[in-house]
Design an enzyme around this catalytic site. Structure first.
Site, PDB file in Angstrom:
ATOM      1  N   CYS A 151     -10.423 -67.005 -59.960  1.00 23.81           N
ATOM      2  CA  CYS A 151     -10.740 -68.330 -59.400  1.00 23.81           C
ATOM      3  C   CYS A 151     -10.081 -68.580 -58.042  1.00 23.81           C
ATOM      4  O   CYS A 151     -10.685 -69.172 -57.146  1.00 23.81           O
ATOM      5  CB  CYS A 151     -10.383 -69.425 -60.402  1.00 23.81           C
ATOM      6  SG  CYS A 151      -8.876 -69.139 -61.329  1.00 23.81           S
ATOM      7  N   HIS A 189      -8.003 -75.571 -57.620  1.00 29.01           N
ATOM      8  CA  HIS A 189      -7.017 -74.678 -57.001  1.00 29.01           C
ATOM      9  C   HIS A 189      -7.022 -74.908 -55.491  1.00 29.01           C
ATOM     10  O   HIS A 189      -8.086 -75.064 -54.875  1.00 29.01           O
ATOM     11  CB  HIS A 189      -7.377 -73.218 -57.252  1.00 29.01           C
ATOM     12  CG  HIS A 189      -7.116 -72.728 -58.644  1.00 29.01           C
ATOM     13  ND1 HIS A 189      -6.531 -73.493 -59.632  1.00 29.01           N
ATOM     14  CD2 HIS A 189      -7.365 -71.520 -59.214  1.00 29.01           C
ATOM     15  CE1 HIS A 189      -6.434 -72.767 -60.735  1.00 29.01           C
ATOM     16  NE2 HIS A 189      -6.933 -71.577 -60.514  1.00 29.01           N
TER      17      HIS A 189
END
Ligand code: A2P
Length: 362
Positions: free
Chosen positions: A139, A264
């Site tokens: 990710c 993130h």
């Protein structure tokens, strides 16, 4: 208009392995919302624990099955998001049954016969998949690549120094639950957070992460591996090199866990083969697919704008801001990239890969 522009893609039979999980939940939603042409009901697979339970699908619900070889009979696309062990064991089984496996784990990413694909960055790589497996990147890597690729195309990337700020959701549903439970406990006695952090920490349990994450910052994501870097940091190095087809790319990664539920962020210093001006970088970034520039300092006529994980949660796009020429090196640029780790960082890219495979069948 060519024939292929008008042809309707053939519907595919789809299985989701890990359908009950954090990424699995987004996969189910995205397959429905993006109208991927699915033949019949998708097959929802999870552990024995979930077998027999039901998950919603369109106007009905579908029974969850325990993973088994028979479950892949007739399946065209199997999306795996149930951890590396399941992918290693069952990915080849699904591929042997004729499915294209789209794997969200790290199990196959660095295999030379498995393409590692970010849909905006290297969609062409999907075509060469001798194992019948296509890997979905990590990710953090995924989010960084969406911004790094257009800059690499324009300026030639040589070095990356990247520090990630990774959400609890990167560790799945259990990571999110752990963060929220810790926060609730801490708020029952908030004065400790100021005067006796060690006592506060002793009141909560940490299982998904190595220390208490709520109201904290952990310079430890994943497990320690070679040269005192973690496996998360090595993923960023190795996967970036593979996706950009730059085996000699120099990378210095630091992965940090922050008390964010989803989203993130990565602060990156990118160095190029030529001197870089902010204006040229902005132009390349503004034209990049799947990327939104949010960059303003709140004076000289600019609105204040920069991306945050909170604002990116639930959004498909990757966001980039704080785009600055480096103060010391004219060949380097600093920027801050943010993306929803469960969406572009995982489920959305997997579904976009599925769409590339569906498009092959028109
Ligand atoms: P289950 O819900 O039955 O445990 P997350 O990343 O949110 O933790 O989700 C992990 C996913 O992987 C869940 O769907 C989980 O199913 C599934 N899973 C975990 N262990 C197994 C297993 N041994 N076999 C099949 N699926 C598994």
């Amino acid at each position: 208009m060519s024939v292929s522009d008008t042809a309707t893609p053939a519907a595919v039979r789809v299985a989701i392995v890990g359908a009950t999980g954090a990424v699995g939940t987004e996969l189910r939603r995205l397959l429905d919302e993006r109208d991927v042409p699915i033949d019949g009901d998708p097959v929802f697979l999870a552990s024995e624990r979930s077998a027999g339970s039901r998950l919603p699908w369109k106007d009905r619900d579908v029974e969850v099955q325990a993973i088994s070889a028979a479950a892949f009979d007739g399946i065209d696309i199997a999306i795996f998001s149930a951890g590396g062990d399941r992918s290693k064991e069952w990915g080849p089984v699904a591929a042997a049954a004729g499915a294209v496996v789209i794997d969200n784990s790290s199990a196959w990413r660095m295999d030379a016969d498995v393409p590692l694909v970010v849909s905006e960055v290297n969609p062409e790589a999907v075509a060469r998949r001798p194992r019948g497996i296509v890997a979905n990147p990590n990710c953090t890597t995924m989010v960084l690549m969406v911004a790094a690729k257009p800059l690499h195309d324009a300026l030639g990337l040589t070095d990356v120094v990247a520090t990630s700020y990774q959400a609890a959701g990167g560790a799945g549903m259990s990571g999110i639950t752990e963060l929220l439970e810790q926060a609730e406990k801490f708020l029952q006695q908030p004065e400790d957070l100021q005067t006796d952090g060690a006592s506060a920490e002793a009141r909560v349990s940490a299982e998904s992460f190595s220390k208490a994450l709520a109201f904290n910052v952990l310079a430890h994501c994943g497990s320690f591996a070679d040269a005192r870097y973690t496996d998360e940091e090595w993923k960023l190095v190795n996967e970036s090199r593979k996706i950009l087809n730059l085996p000699a790319l120099r990378m210095s990664p630091t992965c940090v866990r922050v008390p964010v539920v989803v989203g993130h962020a990565i602060n990156a210093r990118l160095t190029f083969t030529q001197p870089v001006q902010r204006a040229a970088a902005m132009e390349a970034l503004a034209a990049a697919p799947g990327l939104i520039v949010e960059d303003g300092i709140g004076k000289d006529g600019e609105p204040l704008a920069y991306p945050t994980p909170l604002a990116s949660a639930g959004r498909d796009e990757v966001f980039v801001g704080r785009i600055r020429e480096d103060l010391g090196d004219p060949y380097s640029l600093n920027l801050f990239v943010v993306g929803d780790n469960l969406l572009k960082g995982a489920a959305l890219n997997a579904v976009q890969i599925a769409e590339l495979i569906v498009a092959e069948r028109t």
